[in-house]
Design a protein around this motif. Structure first.
Motif, mmCIF file in Angstrom:
data_model
loop_
_atom_site.group_PDB
_atom_site.id
_atom_site.type_symbol
_atom_site.label_atom_id
_atom_site.label_comp_id
_atom_site.label_asym_id
_atom_site.label_seq_id
_atom_site.Cartn_x
_atom_site.Cartn_y
_atom_site.Cartn_z
ATOM 1 N N GLN A 56 0.844 -1.196 0.000
ATOM 2 C CA GLN A 56 0.000 0.000 0.000
ATOM 3 C C GLN A 56 0.884 1.253 0.000
ATOM 4 O OE1 GLN A 56 -2.999 0.934 -0.323
ATOM 5 N NE2 GLN A 56 -3.615 2.456 1.166
ATOM 6 N N TRP A 57 1.879 1.253 0.850
ATOM 7 C CA TRP A 57 2.797 2.388 0.929
ATOM 8 C C TRP A 57 3.563 2.568 -0.382
ATOM 9 C CZ3 TRP A 57 4.142 6.764 2.904
ATOM 10 C CH2 TRP A 57 5.450 7.230 2.786
ATOM 11 N N ARG A 58 4.045 1.457 -0.942
ATOM 12 C CA ARG A 58 4.791 1.557 -2.201
ATOM 13 C C ARG A 58 3.925 2.112 -3.318
ATOM 14 N NH1 ARG A 58 8.929 -3.097 -4.203
ATOM 15 N NH2 ARG A 58 9.363 -1.451 -5.730
ATOM 16 N N VAL A 59 2.694 1.609 -3.418
ATOM 17 C CA VAL A 59 1.820 2.077 -4.504
ATOM 18 C C VAL A 59 1.501 3.563 -4.320
ATOM 19 C CG1 VAL A 59 -0.439 1.806 -5.592
ATOM 20 C CG2 VAL A 59 0.853 -0.216 -4.915
ATOM 21 N N GLU A 60 1.314 3.973 -3.076
ATOM 22 C CA GLU A 60 1.053 5.400 -2.837
ATOM 23 C C GLU A 60 2.272 6.245 -3.176
ATOM 24 O OE1 GLU A 60 -0.324 5.572 1.256
ATOM 25 O OE2 GLU A 60 -2.395 5.714 0.543
ATOM 26 N N PHE A 61 3.440 5.802 -2.706
ATOM 27 C CA PHE A 61 4.635 6.632 -2.848
ATOM 28 C C PHE A 61 5.194 6.577 -4.262
ATOM 29 C CE2 PHE A 61 9.285 7.293 -2.313
ATOM 30 C CZ PHE A 61 9.227 8.624 -1.939
ATOM 31 N N GLU A 62 5.261 5.381 -4.833
ATOM 32 C CA GLU A 62 5.911 5.239 -6.145
ATOM 33 C C GLU A 62 4.929 5.422 -7.297
ATOM 34 O OE1 GLU A 62 8.203 1.580 -6.241
ATOM 35 O OE2 GLU A 62 8.875 1.885 -4.178
ATOM 36 N N GLY A 63 3.631 5.199 -7.021
ATOM 37 C CA GLY A 63 2.632 5.309 -8.086
ATOM 38 C C GLY A 63 1.848 6.609 -8.003
ATOM 39 N N LEU A 64 0.982 6.709 -7.026
ATOM 40 C CA LEU A 64 0.112 7.886 -6.939
ATOM 41 C C LEU A 64 0.913 9.182 -6.823
ATOM 42 C CD1 LEU A 64 -2.791 6.701 -4.611
ATOM 43 C CD2 LEU A 64 -2.941 7.272 -7.038
ATOM 44 N N MET A 65 1.971 9.149 -6.031
ATOM 45 C CA MET A 65 2.731 10.380 -5.843
ATOM 46 C C MET A 65 3.470 10.777 -7.108
ATOM 47 S SD MET A 65 4.581 11.261 -2.350
ATOM 48 C CE MET A 65 3.048 10.678 -1.604
ATOM 49 N N ALA A 66 3.941 9.782 -7.858
ATOM 50 C CA ALA A 66 4.610 10.077 -9.125
ATOM 51 C C ALA A 66 3.635 10.755 -10.095
ATOM 52 C CB ALA A 66 5.169 8.790 -9.735
ATOM 53 N N ILE A 67 2.408 10.253 -10.159
ATOM 54 C CA ILE A 67 1.414 10.871 -11.046
ATOM 55 C C ILE A 67 1.121 12.294 -10.580
ATOM 56 C CG2 ILE A 67 -0.931 10.716 -11.957
ATOM 57 C CD1 ILE A 67 -0.796 7.667 -11.311
ATOM 58 N N ALA A 68 0.942 12.457 -9.265
ATOM 59 C CA ALA A 68 0.648 13.791 -8.732
ATOM 60 C C ALA A 68 1.777 14.767 -9.066
ATOM 61 C CB ALA A 68 0.435 13.718 -7.223
ATOM 62 N N GLU A 69 3.016 14.306 -8.927
ATOM 63 C CA GLU A 69 4.152 15.179 -9.269
ATOM 64 C C GLU A 69 4.111 15.563 -10.748
ATOM 65 O OE1 GLU A 69 7.452 13.549 -6.022
ATOM 66 O OE2 GLU A 69 7.619 12.967 -8.132
ATOM 67 N N ALA A 70 3.836 14.577 -11.593
ATOM 68 C CA ALA A 70 3.842 14.830 -13.034
ATOM 69 C C ALA A 70 2.751 15.818 -13.426
ATOM 70 C CB ALA A 70 3.689 13.518 -13.801
ATOM 71 N N VAL A 71 1.545 15.631 -12.914
ATOM 72 C CA VAL A 71 0.444 16.485 -13.365
ATOM 73 C C VAL A 71 0.442 17.834 -12.663
ATOM 74 C CG1 VAL A 71 -1.314 15.532 -11.781
ATOM 75 C CG2 VAL A 71 -2.019 16.576 -13.937
ATOM 76 N N ARG A 72 0.700 17.843 -11.374
ATOM 77 C CA ARG A 72 0.611 19.100 -10.633
ATOM 78 C C ARG A 72 1.722 20.085 -10.992
ATOM 79 N NH1 ARG A 72 -2.444 20.248 -6.170
ATOM 80 N NH2 ARG A 72 -4.035 18.709 -5.714
ATOM 81 N N ASN A 73 2.842 19.551 -11.465
ATOM 82 C CA ASN A 73 3.948 20.435 -11.811
ATOM 83 C C ASN A 73 4.019 20.784 -13.297
ATOM 84 O OD1 ASN A 73 5.683 20.882 -9.237
ATOM 85 N ND2 ASN A 73 5.111 18.721 -9.171
#
Lengths: 209, 209
Positions: free
Chosen positions: A98-115
């Motif tokens: 769960q932590w890996r998917v949040e950190f490596e997956g969801l957060m990566a997408i958030a970084e890509a789109v939000r920036n």
């Protein structure tokens, strides 16, 4: 009665929505129209002062406004079927993924789109503080996301579920992450046969809507 | 028997070390010398192929190599005293704050140090992929960290613990984050009286070493 304040098109409330469906918890759903800014209006502000979805209103306490809280609450109050695992080792494996998917997956997408998205200028992080976009972080997010899909595909080569040999919250988070990647034009494809097989099996559960 | 592979000076294994101490779980501790690169050597690689600490070896399964897994495992196997909460609402509040402290605190520090320290060049994220440093992200991490300390101070104005009116994993993670901030020369001070009071009370527990 439990009420989920939801938005059908947004990834974050989708995690809570699937969790409730998999638990078969009786509840009402209220759609909040994020596009028209309904979450900022007086009516919703009274429900969740943070103006975010998901927001889970229960009959016993304060509104729950993040997926970590919502999953912990629902698992404790409606233990069956367990989505955070039953044995100590299963719980460990599920929490770790769960932590890996949040950190490596969801957060990566958030970084890509939000920036990168013009609509997100000055809002590169969620929350009340306005942070400027960092274009190099958008690029890095995209690179991380591609790496994440490759890792997940390898991981699923000989598995039907993300963790502990059972359906869990880690599958829910991973489905939401993999689908949400389309916002930055990334989709699993020919390079990800195991990921696609798993994604199709998840779809057949009928709870991923 | 449970064995914690630890490093006395590193923040991440410190979270597992405090968790074990608060649960009073009988265990052995083995120090891994990160400065000399012991974690990359053949002997430790056989214990944890990911070459990271904490690594928790139990008598019943694979080594656990992240704090999410370790906390979930220990809470399930040694339920008393509960550090993830007892009631559904307590579990929710603790999980929510745990996530906030990780995302807004620990991650901000990691961004600040990993994107600025010469020793971290090419290793701006943990894991096997080398990512270049992003100086603007180091700056943003520092700004987030200052904001986080202010938020935590306000939150603790009328509280003895971070969440649910009880000592929990959220306090452990917050102690580790607040102390680790010194690596980027940030310390709570006169502007944070409530945070300092809480930090002193945590120290008196005798488990924060």
């Amino acid at each position: 009665m439990i009420t989920l304040y939801d938005c059908a098109t947004a990834p974050s409330p989708r995690r809570a929505r699937i969790f409730l469906a998999e638990k078969n918890v009786p509840h009402e759903t209220v759609q909040v129209d994020l596009r028209s800014g309904e979450q900022l209006g007086e009516a919703f502000r009274r429900i969740n002062p943070q103006c975010t979805v998901p927001a889970l209103v229960t009959d016993e306490g304060p509104v729950l406004t993040d997926n970590a809280s919502i999953a912990a609450y629902l698992e404790a109050r409606f233990p069956e079927p367990p989505l955070l695992g039953r044995t100590p080792l299963d719980k460990a494996e599920i929490a770790g993924w769960q932590w890996r998917v949040e950190f490596e997956g969801l957060m990566a997408i958030a970084e890509a789109v939000r920036n990168s998205s013009p609509a997100m200028a000055g809002r590169a992080l969620p929350g009340p503080v306005g942070y400027a976009q960092i274009p190099a972080l958008a690029e890095r997010g995209l690179a991380r996301l591609h790496h994440f899909l490759a890792v997940l595909n390898d991981h699923l080569a000989h598995r039907d579920f993300i963790a502990a040999g059972q359906f869990s919250v880690a599958d829910i988070t991973a489905v939401v992450a993999v689908d949400f990647a389309r916002i930055v034009k990334v989709k699993p494809g020919e390079a990800h046969p195991h990921l696609l097989r798993w994604r199709e099996a998840m779809q057949r559960r009928g709870t991923m809507g």
